[in-house]
Design an enzyme around this catalytic site. Structure first.
Site, PDB file in Angstrom:
ATOM      1  N   LYS A   2       0.845  -1.202   0.000  1.00 40.20           N
ATOM      2  CA  LYS A   2       0.000   0.000   0.000  1.00 40.20           C
ATOM      3  C   LYS A   2       0.881   1.254   0.000  1.00 40.20           C
ATOM      4  O   LYS A   2       2.103   1.167   0.221  1.00 40.20           O
ATOM      5  CB  LYS A   2      -0.951  -0.011   1.194  1.00 40.20           C
ATOM      6  CG  LYS A   2      -0.280   0.020   2.540  1.00 40.20           C
ATOM      7  CD  LYS A   2      -1.311  -0.067   3.642  1.00 40.20           C
ATOM      8  CE  LYS A   2      -0.651   0.198   4.983  1.00 40.20           C
ATOM      9  NZ  LYS A   2      -1.601   0.477   6.036  1.00 40.20           N
ATOM     10  N   TYR A  28      13.774  31.018   8.410  1.00 39.40           N
ATOM     11  CA  TYR A  28      12.567  31.608   8.985  1.00 39.40           C
ATOM     12  C   TYR A  28      12.737  31.765  10.493  1.00 39.40           C
ATOM     13  O   TYR A  28      13.191  30.829  11.160  1.00 39.40           O
ATOM     14  CB  TYR A  28      11.365  30.705   8.711  1.00 39.40           C
ATOM     15  CG  TYR A  28      11.007  30.613   7.253  1.00 39.40           C
ATOM     16  CD1 TYR A  28      10.550  31.740   6.562  1.00 39.40           C
ATOM     17  CD2 TYR A  28      11.136  29.419   6.561  1.00 39.40           C
ATOM     18  CE1 TYR A  28      10.218  31.661   5.209  1.00 39.40           C
ATOM     19  CE2 TYR A  28      10.801  29.330   5.215  1.00 39.40           C
ATOM     20  CZ  TYR A  28      10.347  30.447   4.547  1.00 39.40           C
ATOM     21  OH  TYR A  28      10.022  30.377   3.230  1.00 39.40           O
TER      22      TYR A  28
HETATM   23  C1  LIG Z   1      -3.537  -4.055   7.416  1.00 35.22           C
HETATM   24  C2  LIG Z   1      -2.053  -4.083   7.423  1.00 35.22           C
HETATM   25  N1  LIG Z   1      -1.420  -5.260   7.343  1.00 35.22           N
HETATM   26  C3  LIG Z   1      -0.072  -5.347   7.355  1.00 35.22           C
HETATM   27  C4  LIG Z   1       0.712  -4.213   7.459  1.00 35.22           C
HETATM   28  C5  LIG Z   1       2.210  -4.371   7.468  1.00 35.22           C
HETATM   29  O1  LIG Z   1       2.768  -3.892   8.641  1.00 35.22           O
HETATM   30  P1  LIG Z   1       4.358  -3.759   8.793  1.00 35.22           P
HETATM   31  O2  LIG Z   1       4.782  -2.724   7.806  1.00 35.22           O
HETATM   32  O3  LIG Z   1       4.532  -3.304  10.191  1.00 35.22           O
HETATM   33  O4  LIG Z   1       4.920  -5.090   8.504  1.00 35.22           O
HETATM   34  C6  LIG Z   1       0.092  -2.965   7.530  1.00 35.22           C
HETATM   35  C7  LIG Z   1       0.886  -1.752   7.665  1.00 35.22           C
HETATM   36  O5  LIG Z   1       0.522  -0.732   8.131  1.00 35.22           O
HETATM   37  C8  LIG Z   1      -1.334  -2.897   7.526  1.00 35.22           C
HETATM   38  O6  LIG Z   1      -1.994  -1.732   7.624  1.00 35.22           O
END
Ligand SMILES: Cc1ncc(COP(=O)(O)O)c(C=O)c1O
Length: 356
Positions: free
Chosen positions: A30, A253
């Protein structure tokens, strides 16, 4: 241009190979694959042997299908009502609540559904087993046949050591038992992120771990060995010019930096608009193998206090093999995924190093 995020493909693949659980890993891609780039990451993960992917975006899920062909499991973790594309691209979708079931029950036949449990994290998912009982009873009455291919949750406390993760995982394991007791046996059971996997290995009865940050080479815990987590990326930016300041002169700034003696400051072509977190700027950067303090962070620029060893042709490093993302996590700059997720994919240059 705002600096360059450089990614070494061979190191990326090596890390994905050494961290994954062979044949039982879902790669979380993602947010543009934690900003490593969706297309690059999916291809590299596929080369490393991974055949299952999870994302929150329907568009990304479709792209993954187009890249991987039919032999990949692609899980869309956000609830969707776009059943047309879910069917067309054979995506696995989440069943996040009884309310969702009530709204869409007549459109779900034939789709691969993953029952989601809310647990302590509680972002989405069934609150308790009675919600599933309600769904199963309703299906029976209406003679609906739905495919429960998966069962999943997300742990929000896997990096905590005060007992709450144990409580969270016990609730989940009980939920898994309760689901099975109702006669539902999904082929894919997945809950564990990188931190949970490092702590516990794969839980009994689970088919997959669902990993993000560890696959991308950052440590979920400080005490782990650097060599088990190869950071495949470098963030650097060029020097635009030098400013010679007299004692008492200010720069930035609100006079962010005040020269306490005559000194030289390098103005660097990267800032918070490119994704450098303000907290990261509280620590040093590296130029020519030496560390130098960052003294001001602006939207497109950063000021670094330098000496005469620094010349205009040198690159300034914010992350590299010594300046590890997870080191700054340990120092309190922000979670690994926060530092990566903040990077501005639009403004940063991107360079991929490929082994030829
Ligand atoms: C639903 C879900 N699964 C798995 C993961 C993977 O987590 P990690 O990056 O800590 O391995 C995430 C990351 O945010 C997540 O939102």
């Amino acid at each position: 241009m705002g600096g360059t995020f450089q990614i070494d493909e061979a190191q990326f693949i090596k890390q994905a190979k050494q961290f994954q659980l062979p044949n039982q890993t879902i790669a979380v891609v993602k947010n543009n694959a934690y900003n490593y780039g969706l297309e690059f990451a999916v291809k590299a993960f596929a080369i490393s042997g991974i055949r299952a992917f999870a994302t929150t975006s329907m568009d990304d899920a479709v792209k993954i299908r187009q890249m991987c062909g039919e032999h990949a499991d692609i899980i869309l973790m956000n609830p969707t009502a776009d059943f047309k594309r879910a069917r067309m691209f054979n995506l696995h979708i989440t069943l996040p609540s009884a309310a969702y079931y009530d709204t869409y029950k007549h459109e779900l036949a034939g789709l691969n559904l993953h029952i989601e449990y809310a647990g302590l994290f509680n972002r989405s998912g069934l609150t308790d087993i009675s919600e599933l009982e309600y769904i199963l009873n309703d299906m029976k009455q209406l003679d609906l046949d739905l495919s429960f291919t998966g069962l999943w949750t997300h742990f929000g406390y896997a990096d905590e050591f005060d007992g709450i993760y144990e409580e969270e995982s016990a609730l989940w394991q009980q939920f898994v038992k309760d689901v099975k007791a109702l006669g539902v046996s999904p082929a894919m059971i997945h809950a564990q992120n990188s931190a949970s996997y490092v702590r516990d290995g794969l839980f009994d009865d689970h088919s997959h771990v669902r990993l993000g940050i560890g696959l991308y080479g950052s440590k979920p815990f400080n005490h782990l060995d650097d060599k088990d987590f190869i950071q495949p990326s470098v963030l650097s930016a060029p020097i635009i010019q030098f400013r010679d300041l007299k004692e008492g002169m200010a720069l930035g700034y609100g006079a962010a930096f005040k020269a306490y003696a005559d000194c030289r400051v390098a103005i660097v072509d990267i800032g918070y608009g490119d994704g450098v977190l303000r907290a990261r700027a509280g620590y040093e950067c590296e130029i020519g193998g030496q560390t130098y303090p960052i003294v001001a962070l602006m939207m497109s620029h950063m000021a670094v206090l330098v000496d005469d060893d620094v010349t205009a042709d040198m690159d300034v490093y914010l992350y590299n093999s010594r300046l590890r993302i997870d080191k700054f996590t340990e120092l309190g700059v922000g979670a690994n995924s926060e530092q990566l997720g903040a990077l501005n994919y639009q403004s940063l240059g991107r360079e991929f190093i490929y082994d030829v």
